[in-house]
Scaffold this motif. Structure first.
Motif, short mmCIF file in Angstrom:
data_model
loop_
_atom_site.label_atom_id
_atom_site.label_comp_id
_atom_site.label_asym_id
_atom_site.label_seq_id
_atom_site.Cartn_x
_atom_site.Cartn_y
_atom_site.Cartn_z
N MET A 1 4.20 12.64 25.08
CA MET A 1 5.59 12.49 24.71
C MET A 1 5.68 12.16 23.23
SD MET A 1 8.77 12.54 25.45
CE MET A 1 8.60 12.81 27.21
N GLU A 2 6.59 12.83 22.52
CA GLU A 2 6.68 12.70 21.07
C GLU A 2 7.00 11.28 20.64
OE1 GLU A 2 9.21 14.67 17.35
OE2 GLU A 2 9.53 15.37 19.40
N ILE A 3 7.88 10.58 21.36
CA ILE A 3 8.25 9.22 20.95
C ILE A 3 7.05 8.28 21.07
CG2 ILE A 3 9.71 7.24 21.50
CD1 ILE A 3 11.90 9.16 22.30
N THR A 4 6.30 8.39 22.15
CA THR A 4 5.13 7.52 22.30
C THR A 4 4.07 7.86 21.25
OG1 THR A 4 4.27 9.01 24.01
CG2 THR A 4 5.50 7.09 24.75
N THR A 5 3.98 9.13 20.87
CA THR A 5 3.06 9.53 19.81
C THR A 5 3.45 8.86 18.50
OG1 THR A 5 2.61 11.66 20.84
CG2 THR A 5 2.17 11.49 18.50
N ARG A 6 4.75 8.89 18.20
CA ARG A 6 5.24 8.24 16.97
C ARG A 6 4.92 6.74 16.99
NH1 ARG A 6 11.30 10.47 17.29
NH2 ARG A 6 10.93 12.70 16.98
N LEU A 7 5.14 6.12 18.15
CA LEU A 7 4.89 4.69 18.27
C LEU A 7 3.41 4.38 18.05
CD1 LEU A 7 5.83 1.82 18.96
CD2 LEU A 7 5.59 2.40 21.40
N ARG A 8 2.53 5.15 18.69
CA ARG A 8 1.10 4.95 18.49
C ARG A 8 0.72 5.10 17.02
NH1 ARG A 8 0.36 8.25 23.14
NH2 ARG A 8 -0.50 7.13 24.92
N ASP A 9 1.17 6.21 16.44
CA ASP A 9 0.81 6.50 15.05
C ASP A 9 1.33 5.42 14.11
OD1 ASP A 9 -0.41 8.75 15.96
OD2 ASP A 9 1.15 10.15 15.28
N ALA A 10 2.57 4.97 14.33
CA ALA A 10 3.17 3.97 13.45
C ALA A 10 2.42 2.63 13.56
CB ALA A 10 4.64 3.78 13.81
N LEU A 11 2.09 2.22 14.78
CA LEU A 11 1.34 0.97 14.95
C LEU A 11 -0.04 1.06 14.32
CD1 LEU A 11 2.26 -0.03 18.63
CD2 LEU A 11 2.81 -1.31 16.56
N ALA A 12 -0.72 2.18 14.54
CA ALA A 12 -2.07 2.35 13.97
C ALA A 12 -2.02 2.31 12.45
CB ALA A 12 -2.67 3.66 14.46
N LYS A 13 -1.06 3.02 11.86
CA LYS A 13 -0.92 3.07 10.40
C LYS A 13 -0.59 1.69 9.84
CE LYS A 13 1.70 5.41 6.75
NZ LYS A 13 2.80 6.39 6.47
N HIS A 14 0.31 0.97 10.49
CA HIS A 14 0.73 -0.35 10.02
C HIS A 14 -0.42 -1.35 10.10
CE1 HIS A 14 3.69 -3.34 8.92
NE2 HIS A 14 3.35 -4.10 9.95
N ILE A 15 -1.16 -1.32 11.20
CA ILE A 15 -2.30 -2.24 11.38
C ILE A 15 -3.39 -1.94 10.35
CG2 ILE A 15 -4.19 -2.82 12.96
CD1 ILE A 15 -2.09 -2.50 15.25
N ARG A 16 -3.59 -0.66 10.08
CA ARG A 16 -4.58 -0.26 9.07
C ARG A 16 -4.19 -0.79 7.69
NH1 ARG A 16 -4.97 4.59 10.65
NH2 ARG A 16 -3.35 5.49 9.32
N ALA A 17 -2.89 -0.64 7.35
CA ALA A 17 -2.42 -1.07 6.03
C ALA A 17 -2.35 -2.59 5.91
CB ALA A 17 -1.04 -0.46 5.76
N LYS A 18 -1.92 -3.26 6.96
CA LYS A 18 -1.69 -4.71 6.88
C LYS A 18 -2.96 -5.52 7.09
CE LYS A 18 1.46 -8.28 8.68
NZ LYS A 18 1.99 -8.61 7.34
N TYR A 19 -3.82 -5.05 8.01
CA TYR A 19 -5.00 -5.85 8.37
C TYR A 19 -6.33 -5.17 8.03
CZ TYR A 19 -1.40 -8.26 11.10
OH TYR A 19 -0.26 -8.92 11.50
N GLY A 20 -6.26 -3.92 7.58
CA GLY A 20 -7.50 -3.21 7.22
C GLY A 20 -8.37 -2.89 8.41
N LEU A 21 -7.76 -2.68 9.58
CA LEU A 21 -8.53 -2.43 10.80
C LEU A 21 -8.10 -1.11 11.45
CD1 LEU A 21 -8.43 -6.02 12.36
CD2 LEU A 21 -10.43 -4.88 11.35
#
Length: 694
Positions: A1-21
């Motif tokens: 589902m496109e919305i869940t894909t966006r949610l996954r991608d957004a969380l992954a990107k944010h965690i990568r940028a904020k915590y370096g993980l």
């Protein structure tokens, strides 16, 4: 589902940028609609890395995560869950778009849209936000069925094949490049037993065995002969050991009448197995034959590597004198290394049980586990050799199947030797020790990653209810009749042959179809009965988790009510009936805007009820992710049943075609068709077709 894909991608990107993980983002469905539509436990994993409370991390993410299209809000729940609330109107549009790419009826997973060309033809739909390039670069091998080619397939083998086929379909749906292989143990002790039956018990010549092998049910003949051979060996164990040893060695070395008859038996029975599985919509890309592991010197190379690494040792004294063994701390006296498949094979006498760790016997023959180590090394591209390939001459009609061969290599063969990233071996739970030994062999050779990625997709046995056993004509003792299930035994010839099972299911379904639809042509009735029978069997074998013992029963499997395949199929049939009636009544279709959908799906008893049906229809990817993550195809069966159940409840609450509000009627029809598309897709992942009428 496109919305869940966006949610996954957004969380992954944010965690990568904020915590370096870099962390995988898992999404779950909350237990109540009031808690949102998607929940992520990622903050609990972050807490381990950051040494913070998960709820504190969740609040940080909630306050700093940029807006995500289709997500109304993000809330912190419990000890640190991140719960997302969807825009219902946007979700409606996204769900409709996803449904347009549903698997067309009758196509196999590798033939699905879109038509981007991959290494073996059209690629599947890439879902869950996965990088489409992974489809091209990361091969997954699913090895399943792998029946000893010495007798007809039985119901336990069908469970193996259905699990493996469904896992392969599910992985393909998720965007993976999957190759399905079927390992053919054509040099093992079970084939040797049947060869002994022909040459020593029935005194046949290779020519007469060849004549017999062209009969359509040669596998049935071998079923009975194998049971007789078991009794023959029980009468004189010393004779059995001598004959087996001599016959196995001749077959492995490819010499004499034993090898000639062994090849005739194995090849003919394999062709029977392929026809049986084709009836269930199960097919293979490669038949990897054990004989080539020996004749193309795969084993010789693996043997040299194992000796050089000190992974195996030569025994000079005691019962195992003359054998090469793999040292093993854990003693497991219940399983032998011959790769056997029947329950009683785990109850050998103590002397045989001491051979758990033997890789090469004292007479120089190789155990099943030794050859399997060589095969597993090849799967991961760690052997430095490749097979020769040729088309299987007796493939099911319309199918192309390749097999390994010791003869000339066909230059048109697909690229089978490319290394796999992960390997699923679908083998019953009684063989867990052997799979551990194979994995240990890879680790001992320094291939820890390959060992970790060698997945044993285990499952428990399939038995029969006493009622089913009686229906199949087996005589049960009073004690057996009181048991919850009766175990089958190939060695004793007691069990349900797969073809007999399918025949019985088709006959029962055909009688029902004839009664309900006398207007159908004979061909339509036959096709419908076949679809119902296959759906009943496959769903019945999938709805139980892999670690559950299944007690098969005809009546339970074929029921149109409850958690069954026909129940799910009938939901699709009912939807198609609604569409036909609408067309006959001249109902016009109008577009439903997100605003209209949002209004109809608004909070309140009716809106929430419609929203739950829509949410269920749009949750297939959750089920797929759960099935892959837990390696449990039962999640797909559970999804299909729950969606069919949700639709039936919806159907009884709403008068779809007689709804007077034009916009609402259009929405109800659209929701109905969305459920159909998703249910057809879910059934297709299980290898189940939905007929037009039932």
């Amino acid at each position: 589902m496109e919305i869940t894909t966006r949610l996954r991608d957004a969380l992954a990107k944010h965690i990568r940028a904020k915590y370096g993980l870099e962390l995988p983002i898992v999404l779950e469905r909350p237990p109540k609609i009031e808690l949102g539509e998607a929940a992520s436990p990622v903050c609990f994993e972050l807490a381990k890395r950051l040494k913070k409370a998960p709820r504190q991390i969740a609040q940080e993410i909630q306050n700093t995560l940029p807006a995500i299209p289709g997500i109304v809000r993000l809330e912190v729940a419990g000890a640190g869950y991140l719960n997302a609330y969807f825009d219902r109107g946007v979700f409606w549009d996204a769900a409709k778009d996803e449904a347009t790419t549903a698997i067309p009826q009758g196509l196999k997973p590798e033939e699905t849209v879109p038509a981007d060309v991959g290494p073996k033809g059209p690629t599947p739909k890439i879902s869950g936000g996965k990088d489409s390039q992974k489809w091209l670069s990361h091969k997954i091998i699913v090895e399943h069925t792998s029946i000893n080619p010495n007798k007809a397939a039985h119901i336990g083998h069908v469970r193996n094949a259905v699990l493996g086929d469904t896992m392969a379909r599910t992985l393909r749906h998720a965007g993976h490049n999957v190759q399905v292989q079927n390992y053919i143990d054509n040099t093992g002790v079970q084939v040797a037993d049947v060869v002994i039956g022909f040459l020593h018990m029935e005194k046949r010549t290779p020519v007469t065995v060849k004549m017999l092998a062209i009969e359509p049910r040669f596998d049935y003949y071998c079923w009975d002969l194998y049971a007789k051979a078991t009794q023959f060996f029980a009468e004189d164990k010393e004779r059995a050991a001598k004959l087996r040893g001599e016959t196995l060695k001749a077959i492995e070395e490819g010499r004499g009448e034993e090898a000639e008859v062994g090849q005739v038996v194995a090849d003919a029975v394999v062709s029977c197995h392929l026809r049986t599985m084709a009836r269930l919509g199960i097919f293979y890309e490669l038949l990897a034959r054990e004989s080539e592991i020996l004749h193309l010197h795969f084993w010789d190379l693996a043997f040299a590597k194992l000796k050089e690494a000190g992974a195996i040792q030569y025994v000079r004294y005691g019962k195992m004198a003359g054998c090469w063994i793999m040292p093993w701390k854990q003693e497991n006296s219940g399983i032998n290394t011959e790769g056997t498949e029947d329950a009683e094979d785990t109850e050998k006498n103590e002397e045989e049980n001491t051979q758990d760790k033997i890789i090469v016997r004292s007479n120089g023959t190789v155990t099943y586990v030794g050859k399997d180590i060589a095969y597993q090394l090849w799967k991961f591209g760690l052997l430095g050799k490749d097979f020769h390939y040729a088309k299987w001459p007796n493939a099911p009609e319309g199918e192309e199947v390749w097999a390994t061969t010791s003869g000339a290599n066909d230059p048109k063969a697909p690229l089978f030797g490319a290394p796999a990233k992960m390997v699923y071996n679908v083998i019953d739970a009684r063989q867990a020790y052997l799979q551990d030994v194979v994995a240990q062999g890879l680790r001992a050779l320094g291939h820890a990653e390959a060992s970790e990625n060698s997945i044993h997709l285990s499952y428990e046995i399939v038995a029969l209810t006493p009622r089913c056993a009686a229906e199949m004509g087996y005589e049960l003792s009073p004690e057996e009749g009181k048991k919850p299930y009766v175990e089958v035994s190939g060695r004793r010839g007691f069990g349900v042959k797969a073809d007999d099972l399918i025949d019985r299911l088709e006959a029962a379904a055909h009688a029902e179809v004839q009664q309900r639809h006398a207007e159908m042509s004979a061909d339509e009735q036959k096709q419908t009965a076949h679809a119902i029978a296959v759906g009943a069997l496959r769903f019945f074998l999938l709805k139980f988790t892999r670690n559950a013992i299944i007690a098969f029963d005809f009546s339970d499997a074929l029921s149109f009510e409850g958690e069954t395949g026909p129940y799910c199929q009938y939901a699709v049939v009912r939807i198609r009936g609604i569409r036909r009636k609408g067309a006959e009544a001249g109902a016009t279709r109008i577009a439903v805007t997100p605003e209209t959908a949002q209004k109809l799906l608004a909070a309140g008893a009716e809106g929430n009820g419609l929203w739950e049906v829509l949410l269920a229809a749009g949750s297939l990817d959750y089920a797929v992710d759960a099935a892959i993550g837990a390696r449990e195809p039962a999640f797909v069966a559970k999804y299909a049943f729950q969606l069919a159940q949700a639709f039936n409840n919806f159907y009884h609450k709403h008068h779809i075609l007689s709804e007077t509000d034009e916009q609402k009627r259009a929405f109800l029809l659209g929701l109905t068709e969305l459920v159909e598309a998703q249910l057809v897709r879910a059934l297709s992942l299980m290898g189940i077709d939905a007929p037009e009428k039932m």
